[in-house]
Write an enzyme that holds these catalytic residues in place. Sequence first.
Site, mmCIF file in Angstrom:
data_model
loop_
_atom_site.group_PDB
_atom_site.id
_atom_site.type_symbol
_atom_site.label_atom_id
_atom_site.label_comp_id
_atom_site.label_asym_id
_atom_site.label_seq_id
_atom_site.Cartn_x
_atom_site.Cartn_y
_atom_site.Cartn_z
ATOM 1 N N HIS A 131 -64.815 54.931 -19.759
ATOM 2 C CA HIS A 131 -63.812 55.138 -18.712
ATOM 3 C C HIS A 131 -62.391 55.013 -19.243
ATOM 4 C CE1 HIS A 131 -66.904 55.330 -15.734
ATOM 5 N NE2 HIS A 131 -67.250 54.059 -15.863
ATOM 6 N N ASP A 143 -74.884 57.484 -19.326
ATOM 7 C CA ASP A 143 -74.568 56.377 -18.427
ATOM 8 C C ASP A 143 -74.598 56.911 -17.001
ATOM 9 O OD1 ASP A 143 -72.996 53.498 -18.577
ATOM 10 O OD2 ASP A 143 -72.285 54.712 -16.889
ATOM 11 N N HIS A 190 -72.487 56.609 -14.751
ATOM 12 C CA HIS A 190 -71.162 56.973 -14.283
ATOM 13 C C HIS A 190 -70.559 58.081 -15.146
ATOM 14 C CE1 HIS A 190 -71.862 52.793 -13.010
ATOM 15 N NE2 HIS A 190 -71.106 53.081 -11.972
#
Length: 333
Positions: free
Chosen positions: A140, A177, A179
């Site tokens: 992220h 993942d 996300h």
Amino acid sequence: MAWTAGDPSAAEALRRGRILSSGLYLDGVPSSKAPVVYSPAYDIEFNGIEKQHPFDSAKWGRVRNFLVDAGLLQDDRIIEPLEASEDDLLVVPAVALLPNLLVQQKLLYPFRKQVGGSILSAKLALERGWAINIGGGFHHCSAEEGGGFCAYADISLCIHFAFVRLNISRVMIIDLDAHQGNGHEKDFGSDVAGRVYTLDMYNSGIYPFDHVAKKYIDQKVELDGGTKTEDYLEILDKALKVAESRFQPQLILYNAGTDILDGDPLGSLKVSPEGVITRDEKVFRFAKDQSIPLLMMTSGGYMKSSARVISDSIVNLSNKNLIDIGTHCIEIE
């Protein structure tokens, strides 16, 4: 941002100089060492505060413990990375160069060690055919901002180091993942040379909802919340076939989050432990069948069971001869 101000070629020269002067690519790693990277400093202890958070701050150490207990690894065969320095981190501007000493020592130092592990693991993968960083995968974080539990952009750093030091120009990111990997997507979305191909398969109904970053995904596979094991693996098979036909990388970065597990409080998917093990096997086989070096990072996973699943998966990879750690076949508990 100041580091990119003025002449872009000067900024690129500064980036290149930082990479070339870095000591993170350890020289002379003995062949007796397995390309498995870990440090006891990966685990986070922050005066008990970490216990109030969904993140398993001791996950990485427990993965190491399970692998050692299973007889797959010994401590003297694990490679310990250096801590990424401020100059290393400024190759992709660091979000978390914070003055607070306690935060630096208790939280950011473990993350900087994991960043060093990701960067080193790319070199090991090119040398040995594969490498596993028992940590990292902070997908992220970008050059512009952090996010989630990600303070440093280790995936982007890893790739920039590889371009300069490993003489490669084509990298595939397989981000599995739960996300969306919005950090690395934004960092390489404007790379006109098309050096980075991203396959991102994620739950579309959870954080980060980054619609700008989605525009930069080469192969976007959005899952519904509650996707179960059989469907997940079928979708993955199809996605890997498409990726193989579209791009021929010299290195694969595999972001192997275990937050796809059924019951994970943040992933909201319903993949079984056996499904995660099969997922990892499919990705490693995808790389091995094409003779492409692969680096795996453990990324997200917010249940205590994640550490066991990761270690069982690594044991399975060894048993299936997808990685060579030099041990006999081990039964998964």
